[in-house]
Scaffold this motif. Structure first.
Motif, mmCIF file in Angstrom:
data_model
loop_
_atom_site.group_PDB
_atom_site.id
_atom_site.type_symbol
_atom_site.label_atom_id
_atom_site.label_comp_id
_atom_site.label_asym_id
_atom_site.label_seq_id
_atom_site.Cartn_x
_atom_site.Cartn_y
_atom_site.Cartn_z
ATOM 1 N N UNK A 14 0.790 -1.277 0.116
ATOM 2 C CA UNK A 14 -0.056 -0.114 -0.226
ATOM 3 C C UNK A 14 0.928 1.308 0.201
ATOM 4 N N UNK A 15 1.986 1.272 0.799
ATOM 5 C CA UNK A 15 2.917 2.469 0.892
ATOM 6 C C UNK A 15 3.362 2.793 -0.623
ATOM 7 N N UNK A 16 3.817 1.516 -1.048
ATOM 8 C CA UNK A 16 4.596 1.746 -2.565
ATOM 9 C C UNK A 16 3.581 2.344 -3.534
ATOM 10 N N UNK A 17 2.398 1.850 -3.402
ATOM 11 C CA UNK A 17 1.433 2.326 -4.542
ATOM 12 C C UNK A 17 0.944 3.751 -4.203
ATOM 13 N N UNK A 18 0.648 4.017 -2.903
ATOM 14 C CA UNK A 18 0.225 5.253 -2.460
ATOM 15 C C UNK A 18 1.439 6.554 -2.815
ATOM 16 N N UNK A 19 2.793 5.978 -2.562
ATOM 17 C CA UNK A 19 3.809 7.237 -2.607
ATOM 18 C C UNK A 19 3.694 7.334 -4.275
ATOM 19 N N UNK A 20 3.685 6.217 -4.984
ATOM 20 C CA UNK A 20 3.768 6.648 -6.458
ATOM 21 C C UNK A 20 2.668 7.606 -6.875
ATOM 22 N N UNK A 21 1.650 7.020 -6.714
ATOM 23 C CA UNK A 21 0.418 8.123 -6.890
ATOM 24 C C UNK A 21 0.056 9.232 -6.459
ATOM 25 N N UNK A 22 0.257 9.251 -5.158
ATOM 26 C CA UNK A 22 -0.065 10.419 -4.366
ATOM 27 C C UNK A 22 0.992 11.529 -4.526
ATOM 28 N N UNK A 23 2.148 11.258 -4.628
ATOM 29 C CA UNK A 23 3.336 11.923 -4.798
ATOM 30 C C UNK A 23 4.121 12.069 -5.988
ATOM 31 N N UNK A 24 3.388 11.310 -7.049
ATOM 32 C CA UNK A 24 4.055 11.229 -8.481
ATOM 33 C C UNK A 24 5.395 11.077 -8.384
ATOM 34 N N UNK A 25 5.590 9.787 -7.734
ATOM 35 C CA UNK A 25 7.225 9.742 -7.654
ATOM 36 C C UNK A 25 7.563 8.454 -8.533
ATOM 37 N N UNK A 26 8.760 8.360 -9.160
ATOM 38 C CA UNK A 26 9.013 7.174 -9.703
ATOM 39 C C UNK A 26 9.611 6.055 -8.822
ATOM 40 N N UNK A 27 9.884 4.790 -9.314
ATOM 41 C CA UNK A 27 10.292 3.835 -8.422
ATOM 42 C C UNK A 27 11.712 4.413 -7.886
ATOM 43 N N UNK A 28 12.394 4.971 -9.037
ATOM 44 C CA UNK A 28 13.767 5.316 -8.580
ATOM 45 C C UNK A 28 13.826 6.326 -7.553
ATOM 46 N N UNK A 29 13.002 7.467 -7.760
ATOM 47 C CA UNK A 29 13.068 8.481 -6.665
ATOM 48 C C UNK A 29 12.711 7.972 -5.189
ATOM 49 N N UNK A 30 11.597 7.038 -5.249
ATOM 50 C CA UNK A 30 11.252 6.275 -4.180
ATOM 51 C C UNK A 30 12.523 5.538 -3.432
ATOM 52 N N UNK A 31 13.197 4.945 -4.156
ATOM 53 C CA UNK A 31 14.361 4.197 -3.827
ATOM 54 C C UNK A 31 15.417 4.978 -2.948
ATOM 55 N N UNK A 32 15.650 6.015 -3.817
ATOM 56 C CA UNK A 32 16.654 7.074 -3.225
ATOM 57 C C UNK A 32 16.084 7.539 -1.859
ATOM 58 N N UNK A 33 14.817 8.040 -1.935
ATOM 59 C CA UNK A 33 14.088 8.806 -0.818
ATOM 60 C C UNK A 33 14.222 7.888 0.706
ATOM 61 N N UNK A 34 13.912 6.438 0.109
ATOM 62 C CA UNK A 34 13.783 5.477 1.191
ATOM 63 C C UNK A 34 14.975 4.733 1.703
ATOM 64 N N UNK A 35 15.892 5.068 0.807
ATOM 65 C CA UNK A 35 17.142 4.125 1.034
ATOM 66 C C UNK A 35 16.832 2.537 0.815
ATOM 67 N N UNK A 36 16.075 2.246 -0.133
ATOM 68 C CA UNK A 36 15.794 1.004 -0.531
ATOM 69 C C UNK A 36 16.306 0.689 -1.989
ATOM 70 N N UNK A 37 16.515 -0.721 -2.410
ATOM 71 C CA UNK A 37 16.568 -1.014 -3.843
ATOM 72 C C UNK A 37 15.473 -0.714 -4.788
#
Length: 141
Positions: A14-37
């Motif tokens: 749910x967090x991954x889906x909501x962050x992508x949609x609500x915050x209009x972030x790419x997987x790469x941006x989320x990876x950098x922000x969250x420190x995850x692959x």
């Protein structure tokens, strides 16, 4: 029939889906922000979308379709995904089922319209009204 809304997803999905949609972030941006692959973010988002259609088997290329629904493809790749959906009724039905709950959450307006047999269902804009000289030169009289 089991619930299929976004609230039924595992917290990480749910967090991954909501962050992508609500915050209009790419997987790469989320990876950098969250420190995850990046692949972890992608897998959680894709798994979340598959969980939104528990009564339907995930079609071939479900991951690609999920990425398209979440806006994670280049326009060229997105065009191929739309063509795939047009040629595969089961994949289109799966995408339709998954897209419905996505559209209900904040940011869900970013989920692209599904293609139809008549062609791509992207909204088209009416031509802008002609202005000044253009309007005069287009007049039939």
């Amino acid at each position: 029939m089991p619930a299929t809304g976004i609230e039924t997803l595992a917290p990480d999905q749910r967090a991954a889906v909501e962050l992508v949609l609500r915050h209009d972030r790419s997987y790469g941006e989320l990876s950098h922000m969250l420190g995850m692959p990046e692949e972890t973010i992608r897998a959680r988002a894709r798994g979340g979308l598959e969980a939104l259609a528990p009564d339907l088997p995930a079609p071939p290329r479900a991951g690609e379709i999920a990425d398209w629904l979440l806006g994670q493809q280049s326009e060229r790749h997105a065009a191929r995904t739309r063509e795939h959906l047009l040629s595969n009724p089961d994949a289109l039905e799966w995408a339709r089922t998954v897209a419905a709950p996505l559209r209900e959450i904040p940011g869900g307006d970013r989920v692209p319209p599904l293609p139809t047999e008549e062609g791509d269902a992207r909204p088209t804009r009416a031509p802008a009204p002609a202005s000044g000289a253009e309007a005069r030169s287009a007049a039939p009289w």
